[in-house]
Design an enzyme around this catalytic site. Structure first.
Site, PDB file in Angstrom:
ATOM      1  N   PRO A   1       0.829  -1.216   0.000  1.00 17.95           N
ATOM      2  CA  PRO A   1       0.000   0.000   0.000  1.00 17.95           C
ATOM      3  C   PRO A   1       0.860   1.262   0.000  1.00 17.95           C
ATOM      4  CG  PRO A   1       0.123  -0.882   2.218  1.00 17.95           C
ATOM      5  CD  PRO A   1       0.893  -1.838   1.344  1.00 17.95           C
ATOM      6  N   LYS A   2       1.513   1.531  -1.138  1.00 15.96           N
ATOM      7  CA  LYS A   2       2.511   2.591  -1.204  1.00 15.96           C
ATOM      8  C   LYS A   2       1.930   3.898  -1.727  1.00 15.96           C
ATOM      9  CE  LYS A   2       6.496  -0.467  -1.765  1.00 15.96           C
ATOM     10  NZ  LYS A   2       7.800  -0.649  -2.441  1.00 15.96           N
ATOM     11  N   LYS A   3       2.355   4.982  -1.085  1.00 13.10           N
ATOM     12  CA  LYS A   3       2.049   6.345  -1.511  1.00 13.10           C
ATOM     13  C   LYS A   3       3.352   7.149  -1.495  1.00 13.10           C
ATOM     14  CE  LYS A   3      -1.573   8.404   0.216  1.00 13.10           C
ATOM     15  NZ  LYS A   3      -2.598   8.955   1.157  1.00 13.10           N
TER      16      LYS A   3
END
Length: 244
Positions: free
Chosen positions: A114-116
Site C-alpha cells: 500500500p505505497k504512496k
C-alpha cells in the site's frame, strides 16, 4: 510490436517501463522498527477480516535502501499491525510512504504493497538513530532510538524482519466496480543479517488527514530494533479472495 511482446512487457509505457523486471536484491537494507501498544478499537477499525487482532500492537518502521537492483536508492516508512490469520502470526501492512516512483509502481503492480508518495528519512543525529516521515511539507512521524546501545540477537532480528506480511490488493473495473479484491501473503526467506541492535526508543505521531498514522496512538513502547541486512523479497500469494 507483436501482441505476445505486449503481453510479456514488464509495465507501461512499453518503450520505457515504469520499473524493470525483478527479482530485486537489496544490499545494506537498514531497518528501524518500533513496536508499540495502541487503542484496540482504533486498530480493529483498519484491519480487514479475516485477519484478527489478538493484541493491540503496531510496528512503525523506516527502511533505508541505498542499493536495490533495478530500483536504485530510496527510503520507505509506514505502519504494520500485529495480526493472526488461521492461527499464523504476522503483520498486516497498513501503509507505506516512499520517495521513489519505480519502487511505488512495482510494489503496487507486482504485489500489493500500500505505497504512496512521502518523504521518509533514516539517519544518525550524534548518538541517536532517527527515523522520520513527512507528507508534503508537514511532519507525520518522528522516531528516535539510542544508536547501537546493545547488541540484538541475530535470530531475533531475523524473526522480526521475516515474519509473514499480509496486504490488501484492490483494483477496480472501468465502471468502478471491484475487479480484484484479495488478501495477499508474502514472506522474506532469503536474508543475511549483517548487524542488529536494540536501545531506548520514543515515537511521536502527528495528525494528518491523508497520512493518518496518528489515528493509532502510541500508548506504550514495547520494543525497538535497528537491523542491517542483505535480502531478496519473496513472491506474494493469494490467501483470501473477497469476490469469490
Amino acid at each position: 510490436m507483436r501482441a505476445e511482446d505486449v503481453v510479456h512487457a514488464t509495465s507501461t509505457p512499453l518503450d520505457a517501463p515504469a520499473f524493470p523486471r525483478g527479482p530485486y536484491w537489496f544490499t545494506d537494507r537498514e531497518y528501524l522498527r518500533i513496536t508499540y501498544r495502541t487503542d484496540p478499537r482504533a486498530l480493529e477499525k483498519v484491519v480487514p477480516e479475516p485477519l484478527r487482532v489478538v493484541e493491540p500492537l503496531v510496528c512503525y518502521e523506516v527502511m533505508r535502501m541505498p542499493d536495490t537492483t533495478g530500483l536504485g536508492d530510496y527510503t520507505e516508512s509506514g505502519q504494520l499491525a500485529v495480526v493472526e490469520f488461521d492461527g499464523v502470526a504476522g503483520e498486516y501492512n497498513l501503509s507505506m510512504y516512499v520517495d521513489n516512483f519505480p519502487a511505488i509502481a512495482s510494489g503496487r503492480d507486482i504485489s500489493a504493497y500500500p505505497k504512496k508518495v512521502g518523504k521518509p528519512r533514516l539517519f544518525v543525529d550524534s548518538d541517536t538513530l532517527v527515523g522520520s516521515l513527512d507528507f508534503g511539507s508537514l511532519p507525520v512521524a518522528r522516531a528516535t532510538m539510542g544508536y547501537k546501545h546493545a547488541p540484538l540477537d541475530a535470530d531475533e532480528a531475523r524473526q522480526g524482519v521475516t515474519q509473514p506480511t499480509f496486504m490488501l490488493k484492490k483494483l477496480p473495473n472501468y465502471d468502478g466496480t471491484p475487479r480484484i479484491c484479495e488478501l495477499i501473503r508474502s514472506q522474506i526467506t532469503d536474508i543475511t543479517v549483517k548487524g542488529s541492535w536494540s536501545g531506548p526508543a520514543r515515537l511521536q505521531l502527528f495528525a494528518h488527514a491523508l497520512a493518518p498514522l496518528a489515528d493509532l496512538p502510541v500508548l506504550e513502547i514495547v520494543s525497538a530494533s535497528h537491523v542491517l541486512t542483505d535480502l531478496r523479497l519473496g513472491p506474494g500469494e493469494v490467501i483470501h479472495d473477497y469476490l469469490a
